[in-house]
Design a protein around this motif. Structure first.
Motif, short mmCIF file in Angstrom:
data_model
loop_
_atom_site.label_atom_id
_atom_site.label_comp_id
_atom_site.label_asym_id
_atom_site.label_seq_id
_atom_site.Cartn_x
_atom_site.Cartn_y
_atom_site.Cartn_z
N UNK A 82 88.65 20.58 18.23
CA UNK A 82 87.38 20.01 17.78
C UNK A 82 87.62 18.73 16.99
N UNK A 83 86.92 17.63 17.35
CA UNK A 83 87.14 16.34 16.69
C UNK A 83 86.64 16.30 15.24
N UNK A 84 85.72 17.20 14.89
CA UNK A 84 85.07 17.15 13.58
C UNK A 84 86.07 17.05 12.43
N UNK A 85 87.17 17.80 12.52
CA UNK A 85 88.12 17.86 11.42
C UNK A 85 89.29 16.90 11.58
N UNK A 86 89.23 16.08 12.63
CA UNK A 86 90.30 15.10 12.84
C UNK A 86 90.03 13.79 12.12
N UNK A 87 88.85 13.68 11.52
CA UNK A 87 88.52 12.47 10.79
C UNK A 87 87.62 12.80 9.63
N UNK A 88 87.75 12.08 8.51
CA UNK A 88 86.86 12.32 7.38
C UNK A 88 85.41 12.04 7.76
N UNK A 89 84.51 12.85 7.21
CA UNK A 89 83.08 12.69 7.51
C UNK A 89 82.45 11.68 6.56
N UNK A 90 81.38 11.05 7.03
CA UNK A 90 80.69 10.05 6.21
C UNK A 90 79.22 9.99 6.58
N UNK A 91 78.42 9.61 5.60
CA UNK A 91 77.01 9.34 5.86
C UNK A 91 76.87 7.99 6.57
N UNK A 92 75.91 7.90 7.47
CA UNK A 92 75.52 6.59 7.99
C UNK A 92 74.76 5.86 6.89
N UNK A 93 73.86 6.57 6.27
CA UNK A 93 73.18 6.13 5.06
C UNK A 93 73.17 7.30 4.08
#
Length: 223
Positions: A82-93
């Motif tokens: 799953x790609x979700x945990x391969x990169x830090x999450x961020x808000x668009x706004x």
């Protein structure tokens, strides 16, 4: 090639890319205040990268039970690819100031610091970077309804949803999301959610090594 020349070429390419699209991509993320110094030194880590830094994971998740549960969940997701945990999450706004967040929202429970993430500069300098869209459309049923559904019903709904909620984003799709206001993006926010952005379009920033280097981060406000 000198560092000065390299920086000049990078800025020219970056300016050309911004000029062609006419959209700037600066996301916002939140990190525990206790980890800010480490983030600004090491970078913003994905779940995958954080598992390789137990000292930083302990700071980010100080509660042993929560940390163990988080680690199990992330390792299981990574095994599934799953790609979700391969990169830090961020808000668009980030959430608009007028929005009442859930009492269980992380910002209501922990002292967090906001950071701006310059995606344009990041993608120009690290071409292998990809952006994965999360919760792009609201979930069709409530959490209680989902819990009552049978496995077959869940699988059927999953097929119906397809990639409408989560998928790798093309440049035009990313551009479109960044033209939206905070009020529009957060209009479907789930006020009962314990997530950072429950039912709100947001992103995972997936670099080749799962780390967003500090040079692409900027602290916002006083924290």
């Amino acid at each position: 090639m000198s560092d000065i020349l390299r920086a000049a070429i990078r800025e020219i390419l970056l300016s050309e890319a911004r000029g062609k699209r006419g959209v700037r991509h600066v996301a916002t993320t939140e990190v525990p205040a206790e980890t800010l110094e480490d983030v600004l030194e090491v970078g913003l880590l994905s779940g995958k990268a954080l598992l390789k830094h137990p000292d930083l994971l302990k700071k980010a998740r100080p509660d042993p039970k929560e940390r163990a549960a988080w680690s199990r969940e992330h390792r299981a997701s990574l095994r599934k690819g799953e790609p979700t945990f391969k990169g830090p999450n961020a808000y668009i706004r980030p959430p608009p100031p007028s929005l009442r967040l859930s009492p269980r929202h992380p910002s209501r429970l922990h002292r967090l610091v906001r950071l701006a993430v310059d995606l344009d500069a990041l993608m120009a300098e690290i071409p292998g970077t990809r952006i994965y869209g999360l919760e792009l459309t609201p979930f069709p049923v409530t959490e209680d309804t989902w819990d009552r559904m049978s496995r077959r019903e869940r699988e059927e709904m999953g097929r119906e949803i397809g990639d409408s909620r989560t998928r790798w984003l093309s440049t035009p799709e990313l551009d479109e999301l960044f033209t939206r206001s905070a009020e529009e993006l957060w209009s479907s926010y789930d006020p009962t959610s314990s997530l950072y952005a429950g039912d709100v379009p947001h992103i995972a920033i997936v670099t080749p090594d799962g780390v967003v280097p500090p040079k692409f981060l900027r602290r916002l406000g006083k924290g």
